[in-house]
Design an enzyme around this catalytic site. Structure first.
Site, PDB file in Angstrom:
ATOM      1  N   ASP A 156       0.808  -1.225   0.000  1.00  0.00           N
ATOM      2  CA  ASP A 156       0.000   0.000   0.000  1.00  0.00           C
ATOM      3  C   ASP A 156       0.838   1.271   0.000  1.00  0.00           C
ATOM      4  O   ASP A 156       0.425   2.296   0.536  1.00  0.00           O
ATOM      5  CB  ASP A 156      -0.963   0.021   1.211  1.00  0.00           C
ATOM      6  CG  ASP A 156      -1.893  -1.171   1.198  1.00  0.00           C
ATOM      7  OD1 ASP A 156      -2.255  -1.622   0.099  1.00  0.00           O
ATOM      8  OD2 ASP A 156      -2.256  -1.654   2.288  1.00  0.00           O
TER       9      ASP A 156
ATOM     10  N   LYS B  13       1.817   2.201  -5.170  1.00  0.00           N
ATOM     11  CA  LYS B  13       2.370   1.677  -6.440  1.00  0.00           C
ATOM     12  C   LYS B  13       1.468   2.005  -7.627  1.00  0.00           C
ATOM     13  O   LYS B  13       1.941   2.428  -8.681  1.00  0.00           O
ATOM     14  CB  LYS B  13       2.552   0.144  -6.327  1.00  0.00           C
ATOM     15  CG  LYS B  13       3.518  -0.265  -5.219  1.00  0.00           C
ATOM     16  CD  LYS B  13       3.558  -1.767  -5.032  1.00  0.00           C
ATOM     17  CE  LYS B  13       2.331  -2.358  -4.395  1.00  0.00           C
ATOM     18  NZ  LYS B  13       2.128  -2.026  -2.976  1.00  0.00           N
TER      19      LYS B  13
ATOM     20  N   GLY C 239      -4.600  -4.105  -3.858  1.00  0.00           N
ATOM     21  CA  GLY C 239      -5.581  -3.061  -4.145  1.00  0.00           C
ATOM     22  C   GLY C 239      -4.790  -1.827  -4.497  1.00  0.00           C
ATOM     23  O   GLY C 239      -4.152  -1.236  -3.627  1.00  0.00           O
ATOM     24  N   HIS C 240      -4.737  -1.493  -5.772  1.00  0.00           N
ATOM     25  CA  HIS C 240      -3.920  -0.377  -6.242  1.00  0.00           C
ATOM     26  C   HIS C 240      -4.839   0.769  -6.650  1.00  0.00           C
ATOM     27  O   HIS C 240      -5.645   0.619  -7.554  1.00  0.00           O
ATOM     28  CB  HIS C 240      -3.028  -0.820  -7.408  1.00  0.00           C
ATOM     29  CG  HIS C 240      -2.024  -1.861  -7.009  1.00  0.00           C
ATOM     30  ND1 HIS C 240      -1.130  -2.415  -7.889  1.00  0.00           N
ATOM     31  CD2 HIS C 240      -1.747  -2.424  -5.807  1.00  0.00           C
ATOM     32  CE1 HIS C 240      -0.364  -3.285  -7.244  1.00  0.00           C
ATOM     33  NE2 HIS C 240      -0.737  -3.311  -5.986  1.00  0.00           N
TER      34      HIS C 240
ATOM     35  N   GLN D  71       1.948  -5.967  -3.241  1.00  0.00           N
ATOM     36  CA  GLN D  71       2.412  -6.080  -1.853  1.00  0.00           C
ATOM     37  C   GLN D  71       3.715  -5.282  -1.682  1.00  0.00           C
ATOM     38  O   GLN D  71       3.879  -4.277  -2.342  1.00  0.00           O
ATOM     39  CB  GLN D  71       2.585  -7.552  -1.437  1.00  0.00           C
ATOM     40  CG  GLN D  71       1.262  -8.325  -1.318  1.00  0.00           C
ATOM     41  CD  GLN D  71       0.709  -8.808  -2.642  1.00  0.00           C
ATOM     42  OE1 GLN D  71       1.382  -9.491  -3.383  1.00  0.00           O
ATOM     43  NE2 GLN D  71      -0.522  -8.456  -2.948  1.00  0.00           N
TER      44      GLN D  71
HETATM   45  P1  GDP Z   1      -0.727   0.431  -3.590  1.00  0.00           P
HETATM   46  O1  GDP Z   1      -1.355  -0.849  -3.146  1.00  0.00           O
HETATM   47  O2  GDP Z   1       0.752   0.442  -3.356  1.00  0.00           O
HETATM   48  O3  GDP Z   1      -1.064   0.807  -5.000  1.00  0.00           O
HETATM   49  O4  GDP Z   1      -1.326   1.567  -2.641  1.00  0.00           O
HETATM   50  P2  GDP Z   1      -2.871   1.736  -2.205  1.00  0.00           P
HETATM   51  O5  GDP Z   1      -3.642   2.236  -3.362  1.00  0.00           O
HETATM   52  O6  GDP Z   1      -3.368   0.504  -1.530  1.00  0.00           O
HETATM   53  O7  GDP Z   1      -2.730   2.806  -1.051  1.00  0.00           O
HETATM   54  C1  GDP Z   1      -2.236   4.078  -1.276  1.00  0.00           C
HETATM   55  C2  GDP Z   1      -3.326   5.090  -0.884  1.00  0.00           C
HETATM   56  O8  GDP Z   1      -2.748   6.363  -0.747  1.00  0.00           O
HETATM   57  C3  GDP Z   1      -4.410   5.240  -1.933  1.00  0.00           C
HETATM   58  O9  GDP Z   1      -5.624   5.546  -1.309  1.00  0.00           O
HETATM   59  C4  GDP Z   1      -3.919   6.428  -2.774  1.00  0.00           C
HETATM   60  O10 GDP Z   1      -4.973   7.117  -3.397  1.00  0.00           O
HETATM   61  C5  GDP Z   1      -3.296   7.275  -1.709  1.00  0.00           C
HETATM   62  N1  GDP Z   1      -2.125   8.079  -2.140  1.00  0.00           N
HETATM   63  C6  GDP Z   1      -1.167   7.760  -3.040  1.00  0.00           C
HETATM   64  N2  GDP Z   1      -0.214   8.733  -3.059  1.00  0.00           N
HETATM   65  C7  GDP Z   1      -0.584   9.635  -2.147  1.00  0.00           C
HETATM   66  C8  GDP Z   1       0.007  10.860  -1.671  1.00  0.00           C
HETATM   67  O11 GDP Z   1       1.081  11.279  -2.077  1.00  0.00           O
HETATM   68  N3  GDP Z   1      -0.672  11.538  -0.703  1.00  0.00           N
HETATM   69  C9  GDP Z   1      -1.852  11.103  -0.195  1.00  0.00           C
HETATM   70  N4  GDP Z   1      -2.430  11.831   0.746  1.00  0.00           N
HETATM   71  N5  GDP Z   1      -2.436   9.965  -0.618  1.00  0.00           N
HETATM   72  C10 GDP Z   1      -1.801   9.245  -1.568  1.00  0.00           C
HETATM   73  P1  IMO Z   2      -0.933  -4.109  -2.285  1.00  0.00           P
HETATM   74  O1  IMO Z   2      -0.472  -4.638  -3.626  1.00  0.00           O
HETATM   75  C1  IMO Z   2      -0.960  -4.598   2.061  1.00  0.00           C
HETATM   76  C2  IMO Z   2      -1.052  -8.722   3.550  1.00  0.00           C
HETATM   77  C3  IMO Z   2      -2.294  -9.211   4.274  1.00  0.00           C
HETATM   78  C4  IMO Z   2      -1.683 -10.216   5.219  1.00  0.00           C
HETATM   79  C5  IMO Z   2      -0.562 -10.840   4.378  1.00  0.00           C
HETATM   80  C6  IMO Z   2      -0.948 -12.162   3.731  1.00  0.00           C
HETATM   81  O2  IMO Z   2      -2.212  -3.369  -2.341  1.00  0.00           O
HETATM   82  O3  IMO Z   2       0.179  -3.357  -1.635  1.00  0.00           O
HETATM   83  P2  IMO Z   2      -2.500 -12.791   1.657  1.00  0.00           P
HETATM   84  O4  IMO Z   2      -3.958 -12.528   1.414  1.00  0.00           O
HETATM   85  O5  IMO Z   2      -1.586 -12.234   0.625  1.00  0.00           O
HETATM   86  O6  IMO Z   2      -2.218 -14.247   1.933  1.00  0.00           O
HETATM   87  O7  IMO Z   2      -2.187 -12.019   3.053  1.00  0.00           O
HETATM   88  O8  IMO Z   2      -0.243  -9.881   3.394  1.00  0.00           O
HETATM   89  N1  IMO Z   2      -1.292  -8.168   2.198  1.00  0.00           N
HETATM   90  C7  IMO Z   2      -1.213  -6.874   1.897  1.00  0.00           C
HETATM   91  N2  IMO Z   2      -1.005  -5.799   2.689  1.00  0.00           N
HETATM   92  N3  IMO Z   2      -1.098  -4.447   0.725  1.00  0.00           N
HETATM   93  C8  IMO Z   2      -1.267  -5.515  -0.083  1.00  0.00           C
HETATM   94  O9  IMO Z   2      -1.249  -5.430  -1.435  1.00  0.00           O
HETATM   95  C9  IMO Z   2      -1.386  -6.801   0.504  1.00  0.00           C
HETATM   96  N4  IMO Z   2      -1.590  -8.049   0.021  1.00  0.00           N
HETATM   97  C10 IMO Z   2      -1.513  -8.874   1.065  1.00  0.00           C
HETATM   98  O10 IMO Z   2      -2.938  -8.155   4.944  1.00  0.00           O
HETATM   99  O11 IMO Z   2      -1.071  -9.537   6.298  1.00  0.00           O
HETATM  100 MG    MG Z   3      -2.884  -1.509  -1.842  1.00  0.00          MG
END
Ligand code: GDP
Ligand code: IMO
Ligand code: MG
Length: 432
Positions: A17, A20, A44-45, A228
């Protein structure tokens, strides 16, 4: 924007998270191909542009930019039902996903019983549960490695028979785990699954390793999108509280069939602080008001499960380890804006274990004696969210960047100051 000429890899350096999805979308115009190499719908991107927000799970984050081909590689595990939901939502919002996406024949499929096994395994672990996303990730990769997997290519012939064999094997395993299976519900899920596999057959299913290498030979470029993060890597993460794939750079080679000498830049993404979702050790976790403030300001709730993300200060011991494992050439710092209002920023520079300090990431971070050693830096107390260039950054933020670059020994090429595509400051001339 200068075009890349190689296979560049973008991956998370923390516990996922990091942001990416947002940066893959921003960098996509530099590439001909964007490819996911591991993970599945546990990811979840999130992307935001033109006032809209999108969450992608299995589909690469290059799909919103025109021109690039997107690939789901062999290292990914694919849930046909969730894929169908994701793809249909994209189609409904006007993205011609069928034209833009290719699927690897060698990607393994997540069966409805894999999800049941995920839940049963977690239950059997009791208090030691991993806190998985419940998407069947672990059981699907387990079947792959134990040579019982079901690949997308296998679904092209005699698939109902093969499916039934796998399902029956899983039902025996569930019985051994003492799990009660609602057969009516399973039958409904199976029906949707089989229909979704047929839906998948409407996509371009390819030998993606040949496709990618062929394109590279023609001078095309590829951006690999990690899921991840490094601390969730099955070999090097905080085992056993990890996911079931190699999230590190080497995973791009095995998950797509690209040779190591094709790899160019490795973009390592991290938040200006740190989060983790699910169970497992997290040395810099904050249980106080500051942790709550980070969660509120950063909207730190899981994109897939809606769970609260645990929050803490940036951990440079873990980041140094991640930089080493991945060979990071360029750092990308996300969510800097979340720290805009803090008087003081802390960064963990070492761990104190039983009175001895280490800067190297140890075997066991669950050790109760482990305490983070912090350096304090003054906050910048400036709203950075509307800034257009790095020249506008406040002095204390520039000092924070300099401090991190020195600690990690890699330049910070991009700084993100908000969730929108436009809230991205590129410091590296080559990426402009
Ligand atoms: P990913 O899994 O690595 O793609 O990241 P996620 O989407 O799960 O989580 C990143 C969260 O931070 C999302 O809700 C984005 O919309 C938000 N986000 C990304 N870059 C920034 C930033 O620079 N500032 C803020 N406030 N939010 C951001
Ligand atoms: P993105 O790509 C954050 C965590 C789960 C759990 C562990 C194992 O959005 O960064 P799994 O379902 O993969 O067997 O769970 O990994 N986990 C993540 N945490 N971002 C993710 O993906 C994750 N995908 C799995 O919460 O601790
Ligand atoms: Mg994510």
């Amino acid at each position: 924007m200068e075009k890349s000429t190689k296979v560049d890899v973008l991956l998370g350096l923390q516990w996922g998270d990091e942001g990416k999805g947002k940066v893959v979308d921003v960098l996509t115009p530099r590439y001909d191909i964007v490819a996911r190499f591991q993970g599945g719908p546990n990811a979840g991107h999130t992307l935001e542009f033109d006032g809209k927000k999108y969450v992608l799970r299995s589909i690469p984050s290059g799909v919103f930019q025109s021109g690039s081909v997107n690939i789901i590689g062999n290292g990914v595990v694919l849930d046909p039902v969730l894929f169908r939901q994701e793809a249909e939502a994209l189609e409904a919002s006007g993205t011609d996903i069928r034209k833009k996406l290719k699927l690897s024949k060698k990607a393994h499929l997540i069966l409805p019983t894999h999800r049941l096994l995920d839940a049963a395994n977690e239950k059997a672990k009791g208090g030691a549960k991993i806190g998985t996303t419940g998407k069947g990730i672990g059981p699907t990769y387990t079947d792959k490695v134990s040579r019982n997997g079901f690949r997308l290519g296998d679904s092209l012939c005699d698939f109902e028979n093969r499916y039934k064999q796998a399902r029956d094997r899983h039902l025996n395993m569930l019985e051994a785990l003492g799990a009660k299976v609602d057969m009516e519900e399973l039958a409904a899920n199976e029906k949707a699954w089989i229909e979704a596999v047929e839906y998948l057959h409407g996509y371009d299913i390819v030998d993606s390793e040949h496709f990618i290498n062929g394109q590279l030979n023609e001078g095309k470029s590829v951006l690999c999108e990690g899921a991840q993060g490094t601390m969730l890597d099955v070999d090097f993460g905080s085992y056993p509280f990890v996911t079931s794939s190699n999230t590190i750079c080497a995973g791009a080679c095995t998950g797509l069939g690209v040779a190591p000498n094709r790899i160019g830049d490795v973009f390592g993404i991290f938040k200006a602080y740190c989060t983790r979702v699910g169970s497992g050790p997290f040395p810099t976790e904050l249980f106080d008001e500051t942790g709550k403030t980070l969660r509120d300001l950063g909207h730190e709730y899981g994109a897939v499960t809606g769970r609260e993300r645990r929050c803490g200060w940036v951990d440079l011991v873990a980041l140094r380890y991640a930089v080493m494992l991945n060979g990071v050439t360029k750092l990308i710092m996300m969510k800097s804006d979340v720290l805009d209002g803090f008087d003081t920023i802390k960064a963990c520079v070492a761990y104190d274990i039983d009175g001895k300090q280490t800067r190297d990431f140890p075997y066991d971070i669950e050790n109760r004696q482990l305490k983070p050693v912090y350096t304090e830096l003054p906050g910048w107390k400036t709203d950075m969210t509307a800034m257009q260039s790095a020249d506008e950054f406040p002095e204390n933020f520039k000092a924070y960047i300099e401090f991190l670059e020195k600690e990690l020994n890699v330049p910070i090429a991009i700084v993100s100051i908000g969730p929108d595509r436009k809230q991205t400051i590129v410091r590296d001339q080559a990426l402009k």
